[in-house]
Write a protein that holds these residues in place. Structure first.
Motif, PDB file in Angstrom:
ATOM      1  N   PHE A 190      59.868  36.230  25.590  1.00  8.63           N
ATOM      2  CA  PHE A 190      60.371  34.967  26.112  1.00  8.63           C
ATOM      3  C   PHE A 190      61.021  34.157  24.988  1.00  8.63           C
ATOM      4  CE2 PHE A 190      59.729  30.640  27.927  1.00  8.63           C
ATOM      5  CZ  PHE A 190      60.258  30.836  29.185  1.00  8.63           C
ATOM      6  N   THR A 191      60.367  34.145  23.827  1.00  2.00           N
ATOM      7  CA  THR A 191      60.891  33.414  22.672  1.00  2.00           C
ATOM      8  C   THR A 191      62.181  34.042  22.164  1.00  2.00           C
ATOM      9  OG1 THR A 191      58.648  32.761  22.047  1.00  2.00           O
ATOM     10  CG2 THR A 191      60.337  32.620  20.341  1.00  2.00           C
ATOM     11  N   ALA A 192      62.193  35.371  22.072  1.00  2.00           N
ATOM     12  CA  ALA A 192      63.384  36.076  21.588  1.00  2.00           C
ATOM     13  C   ALA A 192      64.582  35.834  22.499  1.00  2.00           C
ATOM     14  CB  ALA A 192      63.088  37.572  21.490  1.00  2.00           C
ATOM     15  N   ALA A 193      64.336  35.716  23.808  1.00  2.00           N
ATOM     16  CA  ALA A 193      65.431  35.579  24.764  1.00  2.00           C
ATOM     17  C   ALA A 193      65.925  34.140  24.922  1.00  2.00           C
ATOM     18  CB  ALA A 193      65.000  36.121  26.130  1.00  2.00           C
ATOM     19  N   LEU A 194      65.021  33.151  24.755  1.00  2.00           N
ATOM     20  CA  LEU A 194      65.363  31.813  25.244  1.00  2.00           C
ATOM     21  C   LEU A 194      65.023  30.656  24.303  1.00  2.00           C
ATOM     22  CD1 LEU A 194      63.979  32.460  28.826  1.00  2.00           C
ATOM     23  CD2 LEU A 194      66.380  32.017  28.307  1.00  2.00           C
ATOM     24  N   TYR A 195      64.558  30.905  23.092  1.00  2.00           N
ATOM     25  CA  TYR A 195      64.034  29.839  22.251  1.00  2.00           C
ATOM     26  C   TYR A 195      65.029  28.681  22.090  1.00  2.00           C
ATOM     27  CZ  TYR A 195      62.000  27.190  18.460  1.00  2.00           C
ATOM     28  OH  TYR A 195      61.472  26.180  17.721  1.00  2.00           O
ATOM     29  N   ASP A 196      64.466  27.460  22.117  1.00  2.00           N
ATOM     30  CA  ASP A 196      65.264  26.256  21.938  1.00  2.00           C
ATOM     31  C   ASP A 196      64.418  25.236  21.184  1.00  2.00           C
ATOM     32  OD1 ASP A 196      66.099  23.367  23.239  1.00  2.00           O
ATOM     33  OD2 ASP A 196      67.821  24.688  22.956  1.00  2.00           O
ATOM     34  N   ASP A 197      65.007  24.595  20.175  1.00  2.00           N
ATOM     35  CA  ASP A 197      64.263  23.632  19.357  1.00  2.00           C
ATOM     36  C   ASP A 197      63.734  22.458  20.176  1.00  2.00           C
ATOM     37  OD1 ASP A 197      64.460  24.999  16.978  1.00  2.00           O
ATOM     38  OD2 ASP A 197      66.366  24.059  16.408  1.00  2.00           O
ATOM     39  N   HIS A 198      64.494  22.035  21.208  1.00  2.04           N
ATOM     40  CA  HIS A 198      64.053  20.903  22.029  1.00  2.04           C
ATOM     41  C   HIS A 198      62.777  21.226  22.801  1.00  2.04           C
ATOM     42  CE1 HIS A 198      68.346  19.789  21.459  1.00  2.04           C
ATOM     43  NE2 HIS A 198      67.869  18.566  21.459  1.00  2.04           N
ATOM     44  N   LEU A 199      62.502  22.509  22.984  1.00  4.92           N
ATOM     45  CA  LEU A 199      61.366  22.936  23.795  1.00  4.92           C
ATOM     46  C   LEU A 199      60.394  23.785  22.986  1.00  4.92           C
ATOM     47  CD1 LEU A 199      63.394  23.958  26.973  1.00  4.92           C
ATOM     48  CD2 LEU A 199      61.913  21.968  26.757  1.00  4.92           C
ATOM     49  N   SER A 200      60.336  23.548  21.711  1.00  3.58           N
ATOM     50  CA  SER A 200      59.532  24.420  20.835  1.00  3.58           C
ATOM     51  C   SER A 200      58.079  24.525  21.297  1.00  3.58           C
ATOM     52  CB  SER A 200      59.590  23.911  19.390  1.00  3.58           C
ATOM     53  OG  SER A 200      59.139  22.567  19.311  1.00  3.58           O
ATOM     54  N   ARG A 201      57.555  23.452  21.906  1.00  5.23           N
ATOM     55  CA  ARG A 201      56.146  23.475  22.333  1.00  5.23           C
ATOM     56  C   ARG A 201      55.910  24.485  23.457  1.00  5.23           C
ATOM     57  NH1 ARG A 201      58.528  19.469  25.149  1.00  5.23           N
ATOM     58  NH2 ARG A 201      57.900  19.108  27.320  1.00  5.23           N
ATOM     59  N   TRP A 202      56.974  24.846  24.223  1.00  8.57           N
ATOM     60  CA  TRP A 202      56.815  25.824  25.298  1.00  8.57           C
ATOM     61  C   TRP A 202      56.739  27.250  24.775  1.00  8.57           C
ATOM     62  CZ3 TRP A 202      60.720  24.123  29.703  1.00  8.57           C
ATOM     63  CH2 TRP A 202      60.220  22.980  30.337  1.00  8.57           C
ATOM     64  N   PHE A 203      57.073  27.447  23.521  1.00  9.94           N
ATOM     65  CA  PHE A 203      57.147  28.808  22.982  1.00  9.94           C
ATOM     66  C   PHE A 203      55.960  29.177  22.100  1.00  9.94           C
ATOM     67  CE2 PHE A 203      61.456  27.656  24.158  1.00  9.94           C
ATOM     68  CZ  PHE A 203      61.918  28.805  24.790  1.00  9.94           C
ATOM     69  N   VAL A 204      55.179  28.201  21.667  1.00  8.40           N
ATOM     70  CA  VAL A 204      53.957  28.519  20.925  1.00  8.40           C
ATOM     71  C   VAL A 204      52.926  29.012  21.941  1.00  8.40           C
ATOM     72  CG1 VAL A 204      54.445  26.850  19.113  1.00  8.40           C
ATOM     73  CG2 VAL A 204      53.081  26.156  21.100  1.00  8.40           C
ATOM     74  N   PRO A 205      51.926  29.809  21.514  1.00  3.24           N
ATOM     75  CA  PRO A 205      50.995  30.422  22.473  1.00  3.24           C
ATOM     76  C   PRO A 205      50.359  29.445  23.448  1.00  3.24           C
ATOM     77  CG  PRO A 205      50.732  31.434  20.325  1.00  3.24           C
ATOM     78  CD  PRO A 205      51.709  30.312  20.142  1.00  3.24           C
ATOM     79  N   GLU A 206      49.878  28.301  22.956  1.00  2.76           N
ATOM     80  CA  GLU A 206      49.216  27.350  23.856  1.00  2.76           C
ATOM     81  C   GLU A 206      50.193  26.777  24.879  1.00  2.76           C
ATOM     82  OE1 GLU A 206      46.671  23.150  23.677  1.00  2.76           O
ATOM     83  OE2 GLU A 206      47.216  24.194  21.816  1.00  2.76           O
ATOM     84  N   GLY A 207      51.402  26.430  24.429  1.00  3.97           N
ATOM     85  CA  GLY A 207      52.407  25.883  25.329  1.00  3.97           C
ATOM     86  C   GLY A 207      52.902  26.916  26.322  1.00  3.97           C
TER      87      GLY A 207
END
Length: 406
Positions: free
Chosen positions: A211-228
């Protein structure tokens, strides 16, 4: 539009620290009335459903096959001809493909709406069929972990990210998504979402990485860490409303509404009954284009095992109609059932098991309260007691459900 609705004047959305949100009637609502209609913020077709050639508009999930094409495929009879074909509401001449990736839409309006909201981020262009594209890797991995019957899609999460990435007002979209409950556990009741447990940690880590490799965005960084990512996963799992569309079903409803002489009515009903028997033999229970969506107002409805309202999709697209199953008085809470129809008749213990694992609460609706003295047995265990020795089929089915449901 980021999700529009009608009928809101009939309703109050109230919140409490103990029960979260709830939807209450402002005025009297009669049985059968449409309480409101609502479009989702985002929606996505299930990935296996798409792979099995259930053709739906990528934006609104409208079925793209004509009723006759749908009936031929589902029945396995390529020569089938439907009577009253003029009742089919599908218009293939209006369908449009994305010029870059060839994904199909039911109209130019849907193609443009998708492009404006999220598709510029998710469009794969000439890499649409490339298995090594990061988004295709994500889709294929999801399919390998989540088999039918499907209840959610990783692409619902992907569209949430894409909508924020594409938006000029990113804070607005993030605020909209923040209205959905995204807790991964109910600490008060010591309940955790069943697919966020230790046994699935490895799968979640793999999905998180893709998911991170395909879609990472700095504005949504919290959605890409394990807890988020787990919170996002829980948001989609607990709030996603199933959507089903079918051009054949719409045709059948059109046939039901025809005023015909008795003999013609009997012939038409007999034809439809035989068609469904042929479909059941050839295809089984999977008749519809299926997906899920995030609906702001509908997600405010709490659960009851004896609901007074239900959601449906009579327009053959993602427009949700919430209708009253009984008369509703001013001030009365509007409740839907989070359970499938067949699950509502199961034992209190079975219903609680499904609701705990999928929605993180213990139901205390009037039906559950009235059954408090029942033994803590699942419906399967009750059947085993009645039938003697069980052959293990129901247990196997339950295990499969646990592994495939989100």
């Amino acid at each position: 539009k980021t999700g529009s609705m009608t009928g809101y004047a009939l309703l109050n959305v109230l919140s409490s620290m103990f029960q979260g949100k709830g939807l209450f009637a402002k005025k009297s609502i009669k049985k059968g009335d449409t309480i409101f209609t609502e479009r989702p913020l985002v929606s996505a077709q299930f990935l296996w459903n798409e792979l099995y050639k259930y053709k739906a508009c990528e934006y609104c999930l409208r079925a793209l096959e004509t009723a006759e094409e749908n009936a031929r495929r589902l029945s396995g009879n390529p020569a089938l001809s439907l009577p009253h074909a003029e009742l089919c509401c599908v218009h293939p001449e209006l369908h449009q493909a994305c010029p870059q990736c060839q994904v199909m839409y039911c109209s130019s309006e849907c193609r443009q709406a998708a492009a404006d909201q999220y598709h510029k981020v998710l469009c794969l262009g000439p890499s649409q069929d490339d298995p090594n594209h990061p988004i295709n890797k994500l889709k294929n991995t999801w399919r390998s972990m989540h088999y039918p019957p499907e209840t959610s899609s990783i692409m619902l999460m992907a569209k949430m990210v894409a909508a924020v990435k594409q938006a000029k007002d990113k804070a607005h979209w993030q605020k909209l998504f923040s209205h959905f409950c995204s807790r991964t556990a109910n600490e008060e009741e010591e309940i955790a979402h069943k697919l966020l447990g230790e046994q699935f940690r490895g799968q979640l880590a793999v999905l998180n990485g893709l998911f991170t490799a395909a879609l990472y965005d700095d504005h949504l960084s919290r959605w890409f860490v394990p807890e988020g990512f787990c919170s996002l996963f829980a948001l989609v799992g607990t709030n996603g409303q199933g959507i089903g569309t079918s051009s054949l079903s719409q045709w059948v409803h059109g046939c039901d509404a025809l005023e015909l002489p008795a003999q013609q009515r009997a012939q038409l009903d007999s034809f439809i009954d035989q068609l469904y028997r042929d479909i059941e033999k050839e295809t089984g229970d999977f008749l519809n284009c299926e997906g899920s969506g995030l609906f702001l107002l509908q997600s405010s409805c709490n659960h009851s095992c004896i609901p007074n309202a239900e959601a449906s999709f009579p327009d053959n697209n993602f427009l949700l109609h919430l209708s009253a199953l009984s008369d509703i008085s001013p001030g009365e809470e509007i409740c839907i059932s989070y359970l499938e129809c067949c699950q509502r008749d199961r034992s209190r213990h079975s219903r609680h098991k499904i609701l705990r694992e999928n929605y993180l609460f213990i139901c205390s609706c009037p039906k559950c309260v009235s059954q408090m003295d029942e033994p803590d047995l699942t419906s399967e265990e009750e059947e085993e007691e009645e039938e003697g020795e069980a052959e293990g089929e129901t247990e196997g089915d339950e295990m499969e459900d646990e592994m495939t449901d989100v």
